[in-house]
Scaffold this motif. Structure first.
Motif, PDB file in Angstrom:
ATOM      1  N   THR A 106       3.927  -2.501  -0.833  1.00  9.48           N
ATOM      2  CA  THR A 106       2.468  -2.432  -0.881  1.00  9.48           C
ATOM      3  C   THR A 106       1.864  -3.815  -0.670  1.00  9.48           C
ATOM      4  N   LYS A 108      -1.387  -6.011  -1.618  1.00  6.45           N
ATOM      5  CA  LYS A 108      -2.234  -5.906  -2.803  1.00  6.45           C
ATOM      6  C   LYS A 108      -3.387  -6.909  -2.789  1.00  6.45           C
ATOM      7  N   ALA A 123      -1.984  -0.834  -1.183  1.00  5.21           N
ATOM      8  CA  ALA A 123      -1.640   0.314  -0.351  1.00  5.21           C
ATOM      9  C   ALA A 123      -0.497  -0.091   0.567  1.00  5.21           C
ATOM     10  N   GLY A 124       0.324   0.873   0.939  1.00  5.63           N
ATOM     11  CA  GLY A 124       1.446   0.552   1.805  1.00  5.63           C
ATOM     12  C   GLY A 124       2.253   1.773   2.171  1.00  5.63           C
ATOM     13  N   GLN A 155      -1.384   2.033  -5.050  1.00  6.45           N
ATOM     14  CA  GLN A 155      -1.001   1.379  -6.296  1.00  6.45           C
ATOM     15  C   GLN A 155      -2.239   0.816  -6.992  1.00  6.45           C
ATOM     16  N   ARG A 176       1.614   4.195  -9.242  1.00  4.52           N
ATOM     17  CA  ARG A 176       1.694   4.412  -7.801  1.00  4.52           C
ATOM     18  C   ARG A 176       1.646   5.906  -7.492  1.00  4.52           C
TER      19      ARG A 176
END
Length: 209
Positions: A106, A108, A123-124, A155, A176
């Protein structure tokens, strides 16, 4: 596309390993599947659901030049799950078990402020790598396989630095959500997709270099 993005992102972090600030996080996670009513094998199997799993989950985080931004790679020892379902309308019973690894990357954003408490979100992408799949109960003896799958991940969490004048040590907690939906095969025949889509709750300690 997700697979390519995941590999490129991992390579980016590796390239950055010669400079910048790093953080190691040691924690434990509870993985709770959110999808509860999967239907498989053209309706023969209903209400299929994986149960909760727990695991030791270290992670590595790299902070970019602007410390509000970072990239975190979540690692884990294997999660183990049982799958229960109804077959031909019979009461729910265990039909399978499996283990999997969930590497999750992710990017951040940290809300840095004057307090020891730093909220963040990210996000990822995630990957679910299943292994040791075994059919159980009415399916005992069949050959069960689940494919490796990729999905999006989000997340939200908070970092706390409880030691005054020492920003290296911290404690953290985050949540998450990931899209994890492996295809299943019995004896080489696809029977459907097991939507797991888990929530992952993690807490632990951190050390920043």
């Amino acid at each position: 596309m997700l697979k390519t993005s995941f590999i490129v992102a991992l390579a980016t972090i590796s390239t950055a390993s010669f400079a910048g600030q790093w953080q190691v996080k040691i924690g434990g996670s509870l993985l709770q599947p959110s999808a509860k009513h999967n239907t498989l094998a053209e309706g023969l199997v209903t209400d299929a659901k994986a149960d909760n799993g727990a695991s030791f989950t270290p992670s590595i985080e790299y902070f970019f030049e602007d410390p509000r931004f970072s990239a975190e790679l979540l690692l884990a020892t294997p999660f183990k799950h049982e799958v229960k379902a109804s077959i031909n309308g019979q009461p729910s019973a265990q039909i399978a078990e499996f283990k999997h690894l969930p590497p999750t990357l992710t990017f951040k954003y940290h809300f840095i402020n004057s307090t020891p408490i730093t909220p963040y979100f990210g996000a990822g992408v995630t990957a679910a790598i299943p292994f040791q799949e075994r059919a159980r109960g009415d399916l005992e003896g069949a050959k069960l396989r689940a494919n490796m799958t990729y999905g999006l991940a989000g997340q939200v969490g908070v970092m706390v630095n409880p030691i005054k004048d020492n920003k290296n040590w911290g404690v953290f907690a985050d949540v998450r959500y990931a899209k994890v939906e492996p295809d299943l095969k019995i004896d080489g025949v696809k029977i459907g997709t097991l939507n797991i889509d888990p929530w992952v709750y993690t807490a632990g300690i951190s050390y920043r270099f």
